[in-house]
Design a protein around this motif. Structure first.
Motif, PDB file in Angstrom:
ATOM      1  N   SER A  84      -9.928  -5.210  -8.551  1.00  0.00           N
ATOM      2  CA  SER A  84      -9.909  -6.222  -7.501  1.00  0.00           C
ATOM      3  C   SER A  84      -8.864  -5.889  -6.436  1.00  0.00           C
ATOM      4  O   SER A  84      -9.141  -5.953  -5.231  1.00  0.00           O
ATOM      5  N   PHE A  85      -7.648  -5.544  -6.862  1.00  0.00           N
ATOM      6  CA  PHE A  85      -6.596  -5.240  -5.907  1.00  0.00           C
ATOM      7  C   PHE A  85      -6.838  -3.918  -5.195  1.00  0.00           C
ATOM      8  O   PHE A  85      -6.485  -3.767  -4.029  1.00  0.00           O
ATOM      9  N   LEU A  86      -7.466  -2.972  -5.847  1.00  0.00           N
ATOM     10  CA  LEU A  86      -7.814  -1.718  -5.191  1.00  0.00           C
ATOM     11  C   LEU A  86      -8.782  -1.986  -4.039  1.00  0.00           C
ATOM     12  O   LEU A  86      -8.609  -1.469  -2.933  1.00  0.00           O
ATOM     13  N   LYS A  87      -9.771  -2.836  -4.284  1.00  0.00           N
ATOM     14  CA  LYS A  87     -10.734  -3.191  -3.239  1.00  0.00           C
ATOM     15  C   LYS A  87     -10.020  -3.855  -2.052  1.00  0.00           C
ATOM     16  O   LYS A  87     -10.269  -3.517  -0.896  1.00  0.00           O
ATOM     17  N   ILE A  88      -9.117  -4.786  -2.342  1.00  0.00           N
ATOM     18  CA  ILE A  88      -8.364  -5.478  -1.293  1.00  0.00           C
ATOM     19  C   ILE A  88      -7.501  -4.496  -0.513  1.00  0.00           C
ATOM     20  O   ILE A  88      -7.470  -4.519   0.727  1.00  0.00           O
ATOM     21  N   LYS A  89      -6.816  -3.612  -1.206  1.00  0.00           N
ATOM     22  CA  LYS A  89      -5.924  -2.654  -0.542  1.00  0.00           C
ATOM     23  C   LYS A  89      -6.704  -1.664   0.312  1.00  0.00           C
ATOM     24  O   LYS A  89      -6.251  -1.271   1.395  1.00  0.00           O
ATOM     25  N   ILE A  90      -7.894  -1.266  -0.134  1.00  0.00           N
ATOM     26  CA  ILE A  90      -8.731  -0.376   0.672  1.00  0.00           C
ATOM     27  C   ILE A  90      -9.164  -1.086   1.950  1.00  0.00           C
ATOM     28  O   ILE A  90      -9.129  -0.496   3.038  1.00  0.00           O
TER      29      ILE A  90
END
Length: 111
Positions: A84-90
């Motif tokens: 989830s956080f990887l998607k947000i950071k991307i």
């Protein structure tokens, strides 16, 4: 605090405890840059959700210590939060990249 901030702190705590289960709440507090009270609240929430468990151990003599171990549910939650956080950071990266490109365009001398 928003749910996102809680989730981010939960992910950070899960990552830190996975790397070093013997961290104290004071160590976690310092690593997270939040108060000891907020750290305690976060650890309690993870314990209540069954994502970590506390195990006693004796480190030396009569000194009693605790290790915080990730449960199978905690390992799965850490993976979900990481995705989830990887998607947000991307998404944040892509927005920032576009903003930088726009600023560079504006900063170029007009001919």
């Amino acid at each position: 605090m928003t749910d996102g901030v809680y989730e981010e702190n939960h992910l950070k705590v899960l990552r830190l405890l996975e790397a070093d289960p013997g961290l104290s709440q004071r160590d976690l507090s310092q690593a997270l840059g939040i108060s000891l009270g907020k750290t305690n609240y976060c650890v309690r929430a993870l314990l209540d959700k069954g994502l970590i468990k506390m195990q006693n151990f004796r480190s030396s003599g009569n000194k009693l210590g605790y290790a915080y171990l990730l449960t199978p549910a905690g390992i799965a939650a850490k993976a979900d939060l990481t995705r989830s956080f990887l998607k947000i950071k991307i998404q944040e990266y892509e927005m920032l990249k576009r903003e930088i490109e726009d600023l560079q365009q504006e900063a170029r001398p007009k001919s």
